[in-house]
Design an enzyme around this catalytic site. Structure first.
Site, PDB file in Angstrom:
ATOM      1  N   GLU A  45      -3.266   8.007  -4.730  1.00  0.00           N
ATOM      2  CA  GLU A  45      -3.507   7.540  -6.106  1.00  0.00           C
ATOM      3  C   GLU A  45      -4.713   8.274  -6.689  1.00  0.00           C
ATOM      4  O   GLU A  45      -5.676   8.519  -5.968  1.00  0.00           O
ATOM      5  CB  GLU A  45      -3.741   6.027  -6.081  1.00  0.00           C
ATOM      6  CG  GLU A  45      -2.483   5.302  -5.664  1.00  0.00           C
ATOM      7  CD  GLU A  45      -2.653   3.783  -5.555  1.00  0.00           C
ATOM      8  OE1 GLU A  45      -3.685   3.259  -5.994  1.00  0.00           O
ATOM      9  OE2 GLU A  45      -1.748   3.149  -5.014  1.00  0.00           O
ATOM     10  N   HIS A  60      -0.711   1.048 -10.188  1.00  0.00           N
ATOM     11  CA  HIS A  60      -1.436   0.082  -9.342  1.00  0.00           C
ATOM     12  C   HIS A  60      -2.067  -1.028 -10.207  1.00  0.00           C
ATOM     13  O   HIS A  60      -3.293  -1.200 -10.239  1.00  0.00           O
ATOM     14  CB  HIS A  60      -2.519   0.794  -8.507  1.00  0.00           C
ATOM     15  CG  HIS A  60      -2.912  -0.013  -7.294  1.00  0.00           C
ATOM     16  ND1 HIS A  60      -3.421   0.546  -6.155  1.00  0.00           N
ATOM     17  CD2 HIS A  60      -2.856  -1.355  -7.054  1.00  0.00           C
ATOM     18  CE1 HIS A  60      -3.679  -0.394  -5.264  1.00  0.00           C
ATOM     19  NE2 HIS A  60      -3.335  -1.556  -5.790  1.00  0.00           N
ATOM     20  N   ARG A  74       0.848  -1.191   0.000  1.00  0.00           N
ATOM     21  CA  ARG A  74       0.000   0.000   0.000  1.00  0.00           C
ATOM     22  C   ARG A  74       0.880   1.235   0.000  1.00  0.00           C
ATOM     23  O   ARG A  74       1.936   1.251   0.669  1.00  0.00           O
ATOM     24  CB  ARG A  74      -0.859   0.035   1.270  1.00  0.00           C
ATOM     25  CG  ARG A  74      -2.150  -0.718   1.153  1.00  0.00           C
ATOM     26  CD  ARG A  74      -3.158   0.025   0.273  1.00  0.00           C
ATOM     27  NE  ARG A  74      -4.439  -0.630   0.284  1.00  0.00           N
ATOM     28  CZ  ARG A  74      -5.009  -1.252  -0.745  1.00  0.00           C
ATOM     29  NH1 ARG A  74      -4.403  -1.287  -1.914  1.00  0.00           N
ATOM     30  NH2 ARG A  74      -6.188  -1.810  -0.642  1.00  0.00           N
TER      31      ARG A  74
HETATM   32  O1  A2R Z   1       2.244  -9.424  11.284  1.00  0.00           O
HETATM   33  P1  A2R Z   1       1.588 -10.640  10.774  1.00  0.00           P
HETATM   34  O2  A2R Z   1       2.241 -11.901  11.217  1.00  0.00           O
HETATM   35  O3  A2R Z   1       0.076 -10.615  10.910  1.00  0.00           O
HETATM   36  O4  A2R Z   1       1.876 -10.587   9.224  1.00  0.00           O
HETATM   37  C1  A2R Z   1       1.109  -9.862   8.308  1.00  0.00           C
HETATM   38  C2  A2R Z   1       1.822  -8.574   7.900  1.00  0.00           C
HETATM   39  N1  A2R Z   1       1.413  -7.427   8.704  1.00  0.00           N
HETATM   40  C3  A2R Z   1       2.266  -6.637   9.360  1.00  0.00           C
HETATM   41  N2  A2R Z   1       3.586  -6.670   9.457  1.00  0.00           N
HETATM   42  C4  A2R Z   1       4.176  -5.741  10.234  1.00  0.00           C
HETATM   43  N3  A2R Z   1       3.492  -4.782  10.864  1.00  0.00           N
HETATM   44  C5  A2R Z   1       2.160  -4.692  10.797  1.00  0.00           C
HETATM   45  N4  A2R Z   1       1.518  -3.723  11.425  1.00  0.00           N
HETATM   46  C6  A2R Z   1       1.474  -5.658  10.003  1.00  0.00           C
HETATM   47  N5  A2R Z   1       0.192  -5.882   9.703  1.00  0.00           N
HETATM   48  C7  A2R Z   1       0.172  -6.960   8.910  1.00  0.00           C
HETATM   49  O5  A2R Z   1       1.432  -8.365   6.540  1.00  0.00           O
HETATM   50  C8  A2R Z   1       1.097 -10.668   7.008  1.00  0.00           C
HETATM   51  O6  A2R Z   1       2.242 -11.443   6.889  1.00  0.00           O
HETATM   52  C9  A2R Z   1       1.134  -9.617   5.918  1.00  0.00           C
HETATM   53  C10 A2R Z   1      -0.187  -9.494   5.184  1.00  0.00           C
HETATM   54  O7  A2R Z   1      -0.438 -10.703   4.560  1.00  0.00           O
HETATM   55  P2  A2R Z   1      -1.891 -11.255   4.214  1.00  0.00           P
HETATM   56  O8  A2R Z   1      -2.842 -10.825   5.261  1.00  0.00           O
HETATM   57  O9  A2R Z   1      -1.754 -12.699   3.894  1.00  0.00           O
HETATM   58  O10 A2R Z   1      -2.292 -10.422   2.937  1.00  0.00           O
HETATM   59  P3  A2R Z   1      -1.861 -10.631   1.403  1.00  0.00           P
HETATM   60  O11 A2R Z   1      -2.893 -11.393   0.695  1.00  0.00           O
HETATM   61  O12 A2R Z   1      -0.457 -11.097   1.322  1.00  0.00           O
HETATM   62  O13 A2R Z   1      -1.953  -9.118   0.904  1.00  0.00           O
HETATM   63  C11 A2R Z   1      -1.148  -8.102   1.498  1.00  0.00           C
HETATM   64  C12 A2R Z   1      -1.463  -6.730   0.969  1.00  0.00           C
HETATM   65  C13 A2R Z   1      -2.930  -6.378   0.876  1.00  0.00           C
HETATM   66  O14 A2R Z   1      -3.445  -5.946   2.104  1.00  0.00           O
HETATM   67  C14 A2R Z   1      -2.974  -5.287  -0.145  1.00  0.00           C
HETATM   68  O15 A2R Z   1      -2.841  -4.034   0.443  1.00  0.00           O
HETATM   69  C15 A2R Z   1      -1.759  -5.551  -0.987  1.00  0.00           C
HETATM   70  O16 A2R Z   1      -1.012  -6.575  -0.348  1.00  0.00           O
HETATM   71  O17 A2R Z   1      -2.117  -5.938  -2.276  1.00  0.00           O
END
Ligand code: A2R
Length: 310
Positions: A257, A275, A228
């Site tokens: 954007e 994007h 993002r």
């Molecule tokens: O922290 P974890 O273990 O929940 O890992 C998640 C990580 N994450 C963060 N890391 C550091 N600080 C944070 N505040 C934080 N919040 C979340 O980001 C997890 O490993 C990763 C997100 O992965 P998924 O939920 O599996 O989402 P996906 O499908 O990989 O998509 C990620 C993003 C989307 O939200 C769109 O904004 C973009 O990629 O297309």
């Protein structure tokens, strides 16, 4: 009788056409201000995209809303807390776009390191005849730091492994995988050649990559962002690139954007994309199918295929 759906975002024709065929579709802005209160009554579903802002204010103005379906994996623009407080379900489209986004992350990494856009301009502008293109940065075998080792981050790691890259990552907690974990983004940045952002947006990741992280990545470092725009301090990035404190950046997402920071547009060491990481025919079709499946399941009283996580 068809159910009424409020559409607050631009959607691909392949999705809109099917939406209009199956539902009574009302088009509105993200504020819904132009719609009268009596028009908003009876609306049970709202359809948005990954970049949409659906505020608590809009949710409040929809007394009969039951479900918000998002065409996209990121849903940081949706006030999920306000929806939950009213018992309104929220769905998104994870998994189906993972491969495309991971492919595109590698495209940006290779394209930035090898300066492919600049090389294309070099050939077109006839500059090749005056001499060879400057040497570029090798990718294979280098150290890659992934911020956010989720579905997309892991798919990127898989691809990077085929390039013999040494992978490490940052997240809120270690994941029990073989890659080294860094509890701090700055420490991760200091330990790698390339830093790749694959986390979503929201308050907890806002400007996670700031001037300090960019300086830790260093003058030979490359930043890639397919997560993002809000995760990266874009003004600090433009400054680091302009001053040569960072070798390059490849960006598919931006803070505001469709308007990248003006300074980025004048820089030659940044590769800019609109994007488009998940924008292939195959994936946009799969995302459309999943969006409609969530909507249909809701109205059929069946379990939602892909609700957003708690
Ligand atoms: O922290 P974890 O273990 O929940 O890992 C998640 C990580 N994450 C963060 N890391 C550091 N600080 C944070 N505040 C934080 N919040 C979340 O980001 C997890 O490993 C990763 C997100 O992965 P998924 O939920 O599996 O989402 P996906 O499908 O990989 O998509 C990620 C993003 C989307 O939200 C769109 O904004 C973009 O990629 O297309």
């Amino acid at each position: 009788m068809k159910s009424t759906v409020l559409k607050v975002a631009r959607l691909p024709d392949m999705l809109s056409e099917r939406l209009y065929a199956d539902y009574d579709v009302l088009e509105g802005s993200e504020s819904g201000e132009e719609l009268e209160a009596r028009t908003l009554r009876g609306i049970r579903a709202l359809i948005a995209n990954g970049e949409s802002r659906v505020s608590a204010g809009l949710i409040e103005r929809l007394p009969d809303l039951q479900v918000i379906v998002v065409f996209g994996v990121g849903y940081d623009g949706i006030d999920v807390e306000a929806a939950r407080a009213r018992g309104i379900a929220v769905t998104h489209t994870p998994d189906v776009l993972t491969d495309d986004v991971a492919d595109f992350a590698m495209t940006l990494l290779l394209g930035t390191a090898r300066r492919i856009a600049r090389a294309d301009r070099f050939v077109r502008e006839g500059r090749w005849q005056q001499g060879p293109f400057p040497f570029t940065r090798k990718v294979s075998g280098k150290r890659l730091g992934i911020v956010g080792l989720g579905r997309i981050g892991k798919a990127i790691a898989q691809r990077a492994a085929a390039f013999d890259m040494q992978i490490s990552y940052h997240g809120r907690r270690p994941l029990g995988v073989d890659y080294p974990y860094y509890a701090s983004v700055t420490e991760l940045a200091a330990a790698v050649d390339f830093l790749l952002v694959a986390v979503g947006g929201g308050d907890s990741t806002h400007h996670m990559v700031d001037a300090g992280v960019l300086d830790a990545l260093g003058s030979q470092g490359i930043l890639i962002n397919v997560g993002r725009g809000s995760v990266v301090d874009e003004a600090a990035l433009a400054q680091a690139l302009a001053e040569g404190r960072l070798l390059g950046a490849g960006l598919d997402v931006f803070e505001d954007e469709p308007r990248p920071h003006a300074r980025l547009l004048d820089l030659d060491n940044v590769l800019l994309a609109p994007h488009m990481a998940s924008a292939t025919w195959d994936t946009r079709r799969a995302m459309s199918d999943l969006t409609l499946a969530n909507l249909a399941a809701h109205f059929a009283g069946e379990p939602l295929p892909t609700p957003v996580p708690d």
